[in-house]
Design a protein around this motif. Structure first.
Motif, PDB file in Angstrom:
ATOM      1  N   PRO A 327      58.604  80.169  14.015  1.00  0.00           N
ATOM      2  CA  PRO A 327      57.904  79.757  15.242  1.00  0.00           C
ATOM      3  C   PRO A 327      58.894  79.350  16.327  1.00  0.00           C
ATOM      4  CG  PRO A 327      57.005  78.645  13.309  1.00  0.00           C
ATOM      5  CD  PRO A 327      58.263  79.313  12.870  1.00  0.00           C
ATOM      6  N   ARG A 328      58.686  79.845  17.504  1.00  0.00           N
ATOM      7  CA  ARG A 328      59.523  79.489  18.644  1.00  0.00           C
ATOM      8  C   ARG A 328      58.933  78.285  19.360  1.00  0.00           C
ATOM      9  NH1 ARG A 328      62.180  82.839  16.223  1.00  0.00           N
ATOM     10  NH2 ARG A 328      63.288  84.601  17.149  1.00  0.00           N
ATOM     11  N   PRO A 329      59.768  77.350  19.812  1.00  0.00           N
ATOM     12  CA  PRO A 329      59.227  76.209  20.569  1.00  0.00           C
ATOM     13  C   PRO A 329      58.644  76.659  21.892  1.00  0.00           C
ATOM     14  CG  PRO A 329      61.623  76.237  20.670  1.00  0.00           C
ATOM     15  CD  PRO A 329      61.235  77.299  19.692  1.00  0.00           C
ATOM     16  N   ALA A 330      57.651  75.912  22.347  1.00  0.00           N
ATOM     17  CA  ALA A 330      57.025  76.241  23.624  1.00  0.00           C
ATOM     18  C   ALA A 330      58.025  76.039  24.762  1.00  0.00           C
ATOM     19  CB  ALA A 330      55.798  75.356  23.850  1.00  0.00           C
ATOM     20  N   PRO A 331      57.980  76.862  25.798  1.00  0.00           N
ATOM     21  CA  PRO A 331      58.893  76.684  26.936  1.00  0.00           C
ATOM     22  C   PRO A 331      58.733  75.301  27.541  1.00  0.00           C
ATOM     23  CG  PRO A 331      57.748  78.796  27.067  1.00  0.00           C
ATOM     24  CD  PRO A 331      57.088  78.015  25.973  1.00  0.00           C
ATOM     25  N   ALA A 332      59.851  74.663  27.863  1.00  0.00           N
ATOM     26  CA  ALA A 332      59.825  73.304  28.405  1.00  0.00           C
ATOM     27  C   ALA A 332      60.596  73.213  29.712  1.00  0.00           C
ATOM     28  CB  ALA A 332      60.399  72.327  27.391  1.00  0.00           C
ATOM     29  N   ARG A 333      60.836  74.344  30.368  1.00  0.00           N
ATOM     30  CA  ARG A 333      61.560  74.338  31.644  1.00  0.00           C
ATOM     31  C   ARG A 333      60.663  74.965  32.701  1.00  0.00           C
ATOM     32  NH1 ARG A 333      67.653  76.351  32.571  1.00  0.00           N
ATOM     33  NH2 ARG A 333      67.956  74.254  31.775  1.00  0.00           N
ATOM     34  N   VAL A 334      60.658  74.346  33.877  1.00  0.00           N
ATOM     35  CA  VAL A 334      59.795  74.832  34.946  1.00  0.00           C
ATOM     36  C   VAL A 334      60.446  74.479  36.281  1.00  0.00           C
ATOM     37  CG1 VAL A 334      58.446  72.699  35.138  1.00  0.00           C
ATOM     38  CG2 VAL A 334      57.389  74.875  35.754  1.00  0.00           C
ATOM     39  N   ALA A 335      60.134  75.278  37.295  1.00  0.00           N
ATOM     40  CA  ALA A 335      60.580  74.955  38.648  1.00  0.00           C
ATOM     41  C   ALA A 335      59.831  73.722  39.139  1.00  0.00           C
ATOM     42  CB  ALA A 335      60.350  76.140  39.580  1.00  0.00           C
ATOM     43  N   ALA A 336      60.558  72.748  39.664  1.00  0.00           N
ATOM     44  CA  ALA A 336      59.936  71.484  40.061  1.00  0.00           C
ATOM     45  C   ALA A 336      58.878  71.683  41.131  1.00  0.00           C
ATOM     46  CB  ALA A 336      61.011  70.511  40.550  1.00  0.00           C
ATOM     47  N   ILE A 337      59.071  72.661  42.008  1.00  0.00           N
ATOM     48  CA  ILE A 337      58.103  72.882  43.090  1.00  0.00           C
ATOM     49  C   ILE A 337      56.749  73.300  42.546  1.00  0.00           C
ATOM     50  CG2 ILE A 337      58.658  75.317  43.461  1.00  0.00           C
ATOM     51  CD1 ILE A 337      58.459  74.736  46.476  1.00  0.00           C
ATOM     52  N   ASP A 338      56.723  73.868  41.323  1.00  0.00           N
ATOM     53  CA  ASP A 338      55.468  74.297  40.707  1.00  0.00           C
ATOM     54  C   ASP A 338      54.882  73.243  39.785  1.00  0.00           C
ATOM     55  OD1 ASP A 338      55.690  76.812  41.942  1.00  0.00           O
ATOM     56  OD2 ASP A 338      56.940  77.575  40.305  1.00  0.00           O
ATOM     57  N   HIS A 339      55.520  72.102  39.678  1.00  0.00           N
ATOM     58  CA  HIS A 339      55.071  71.072  38.737  1.00  0.00           C
ATOM     59  C   HIS A 339      54.789  69.750  39.441  1.00  0.00           C
ATOM     60  CE1 HIS A 339      54.405  70.642  34.450  1.00  0.00           C
ATOM     61  NE2 HIS A 339      54.933  69.434  34.470  1.00  0.00           N
ATOM     62  N   ALA A 340      54.401  69.820  40.707  1.00  0.00           N
ATOM     63  CA  ALA A 340      54.084  68.600  41.456  1.00  0.00           C
ATOM     64  C   ALA A 340      52.883  67.901  40.835  1.00  0.00           C
ATOM     65  CB  ALA A 340      53.801  68.944  42.912  1.00  0.00           C
ATOM     66  N   PRO A 341      52.877  66.569  40.759  1.00  0.00           N
ATOM     67  CA  PRO A 341      51.767  65.855  40.117  1.00  0.00           C
ATOM     68  C   PRO A 341      50.449  66.059  40.852  1.00  0.00           C
ATOM     69  CG  PRO A 341      53.700  64.444  40.320  1.00  0.00           C
ATOM     70  CD  PRO A 341      53.973  65.670  41.129  1.00  0.00           C
ATOM     71  N   LEU A 342      49.388  66.056  40.070  1.00  0.00           N
ATOM     72  CA  LEU A 342      48.034  66.087  40.606  1.00  0.00           C
ATOM     73  C   LEU A 342      47.533  64.650  40.776  1.00  0.00           C
ATOM     74  CD1 LEU A 342      46.621  68.865  38.224  1.00  0.00           C
ATOM     75  CD2 LEU A 342      47.470  69.175  40.565  1.00  0.00           C
ATOM     76  N   THR A 343      46.435  64.495  41.477  1.00  0.00           N
ATOM     77  CA  THR A 343      45.809  63.185  41.644  1.00  0.00           C
ATOM     78  C   THR A 343      44.418  63.214  41.019  1.00  0.00           C
ATOM     79  OG1 THR A 343      44.965  63.835  43.813  1.00  0.00           O
ATOM     80  CG2 THR A 343      47.074  62.693  43.754  1.00  0.00           C
ATOM     81  N   GLY A 344      43.853  62.026  40.855  1.00  0.00           N
ATOM     82  CA  GLY A 344      42.510  61.937  40.298  1.00  0.00           C
ATOM     83  C   GLY A 344      42.408  61.085  39.063  1.00  0.00           C
ATOM     84  N   ALA A 345      43.519  60.646  38.520  1.00  0.00           N
ATOM     85  CA  ALA A 345      43.456  59.767  37.352  1.00  0.00           C
ATOM     86  C   ALA A 345      42.965  58.383  37.760  1.00  0.00           C
ATOM     87  CB  ALA A 345      44.825  59.667  36.684  1.00  0.00           C
ATOM     88  N   ALA A 346      42.306  57.705  36.851  1.00  0.00           N
ATOM     89  CA  ALA A 346      41.802  56.359  37.138  1.00  0.00           C
ATOM     90  C   ALA A 346      42.957  55.393  37.318  1.00  0.00           C
ATOM     91  CB  ALA A 346      40.901  55.892  36.003  1.00  0.00           C
ATOM     92  N   PRO A 347      42.861  54.493  38.317  1.00  0.00           N
ATOM     93  CA  PRO A 347      43.949  53.516  38.498  1.00  0.00           C
ATOM     94  C   PRO A 347      44.038  52.574  37.310  1.00  0.00           C
ATOM     95  CG  PRO A 347      42.072  52.977  39.885  1.00  0.00           C
ATOM     96  CD  PRO A 347      41.767  54.310  39.280  1.00  0.00           C
ATOM     97  N   TYR A 348      45.234  52.106  37.074  1.00  0.00           N
ATOM     98  CA  TYR A 348      45.480  51.207  35.949  1.00  0.00           C
ATOM     99  C   TYR A 348      45.314  49.757  36.391  1.00  0.00           C
ATOM    100  CZ  TYR A 348      47.585  55.364  33.868  1.00  0.00           C
ATOM    101  OH  TYR A 348      47.804  56.628  33.387  1.00  0.00           O
ATOM    102  N   ASP A 349      44.722  48.946  35.523  1.00  0.00           N
ATOM    103  CA  ASP A 349      44.601  47.516  35.798  1.00  0.00           C
ATOM    104  C   ASP A 349      45.972  46.857  35.661  1.00  0.00           C
ATOM    105  OD1 ASP A 349      41.866  47.749  36.169  1.00  0.00           O
ATOM    106  OD2 ASP A 349      41.417  47.406  34.055  1.00  0.00           O
TER     107      ASP A 349
END
Length: 383
Positions: A327-349
């Motif tokens: 089994p080959r490990p899943a790819p773990a490298r990506v261009a940063a411009i394509d991995h910008a964080p999304l929003t919508g998670a609940a705020p933390y207390d």
């Protein structure tokens, strides 16, 4: 900021404030009488005039304040919304200096995206193994109103399979793209096959897979021999096509780190539970795998013939077999411009600011002051 008490019942300790008051009223400071000659002409039993007086008022006040502070400490005072909401600039190790300089502004709190989030002024830490998890942790530890700017290199390593989802919008600043590194494809495994006479027909499926793995002008890394031939110690992947128990030398070879794929009729012990590792089009398990010592055991759940496993004669079988054995490990490298964080998670207390450590320091200082007032040589006495 909003003050609050986590344990208001602790204020019941304020009832102890009556103790030093009673002691100071009942126990007046000792005084020494001095007789004068002229006093012998006065009435020997005059009516005394007494009034309520308290000696050493400063000492009493110190004791009352000390008890009040202890009662407040027992009530667990906190401050809500006391976290630092300054803009935060988090810099990932590996980002180029020009991008960092352009992103950092005066008045911002600049930290490294590393374990513990050290200040940017500290020595640059090593690149973390899981940058995305640190980004999620930073989002959880900061107050909801704090603006965040993330400075990352052009290429991210060790990322998750999906983009991070945060509770706030962040400014995603990407540095220069790192030079591409050529990664050599790993060589396909060498297939060693041991087969019984009645299973010789099944050998061709594995020979075809090994041929598909090899270069067009090269010979396949494949060796098929009868059961009575020993398995080389250099072999790493063995196909066992025979019924009945696997031979003891082969079982020892697996325990030492080998990978074996057995036919349905073969028998070999497995430590713990097995899990499906190859499924058919309808989701039915075609092969299951488990551990044996330091090696792996892969057992087919159906007979090795197209009638039972149609995938044997499909073009996808070489890739499926390669995934089973190596089994080959899943790819773990990506261009940063394509991995910008999304929003919508609940705020933390955010946890409140605990004031008890500061109260403990103040109580220690008040106790030292009270002891000094109580033991000093000259003590004030009420007139």
């Amino acid at each position: 900021m909003s003050p609050a008490l986590l344990f208001p019942a602790g204020l019941a300790a304020l009832l102890a404030l009556t103790i030093p008051v009673v002691i100071h009223i009942a126990r007046r400071t000792e005084s020494r009488s001095i007789d004068f000659a002229a006093l012998r002409w006065l009435d020997a039993a005059p009516r005394p005039r007494r009034s309520l007086m308290i000696d050493e008022r400063l000492l009493l006040a110190a004791r009352l304040l000390l008890l009040a502070l202890i009662a407040l400490w027992l009530a667990a005072p906190v401050l809500w919304n006391a976290a630092d909401d300054r803009p935060v600039v988090a810099v990932a190790p590996g980002a180029d200096a020009a991008t960092i300089a352009a992103a950092v502004e005066q008045g911002n709190h600049v930290v490294w995206l590393a374990t513990g989030f050290p200040d940017h002024g500290a020595l640059a830490p090593a690149a973390p193994d899981d940058l995305v998890s640190l980004i999620r942790q930073l989002d959880a530890e900061l107050p909801p109103g704090a603006p965040v700017k993330l400075v990352v290199p052009g290429t991210l390593d060790g990322v998750d399979a999906e983009r991070p989802k945060l509770s706030r919008r962040v400014e995603w600043t990407v540095g220069a793209e790192a030079p591409a590194r050529r990664v050599a494809s790993p060589a396909p495994p060498t297939l060693t096959v041991r087969y019984a006479p009645d299973a010789e027909d099944a050998v061709r499926y594995f020979r075809a897979a090994a041929t598909a793995w090899s270069a067009a002008d090269g010979d396949p890394a494949f060796a098929a021999e009868p059961l009575d031939r020993a398995v080389s110690g250099n072999a790493r992947h063995l196909i066992w096509l025979a019924s009945g128990p696997v031979s003891a030398p082969v079982e020892t070879w697996v325990r030492n780190g080998g990978v074996i794929l057995t036919a349905l009729e073969a028998r070999i012990p497995v430590e713990g539970e097995t899990v499906p590792v190859w499924r058919g089009t309808a989701g039915e398990p075609l092969a299951v795998a488990g551990r044996l010592g330091r090696g792996r055991v892969i057992r087919m759940t159906r007979a090795l013939e197209p009638a039972a496993i149609p995938q044997l004669v499909e073009a996808s079988f070489p890739d499926a077999l390669l995934t089973l054995l190596d089994p080959r490990p899943a790819p773990a490298r990506v261009a940063a411009i394509d991995h910008a964080p999304l929003t919508g998670a609940a705020p933390y207390d955010q946890p409140p600011l605990d004031l008890r450590p500061w109260l403990a320091l103040l109580i220690a200082l008040m106790l030292a002051g009270e002891r000094w007032l109580a033991t000093r040589r000259t003590r004030a006495v009420a007139p």
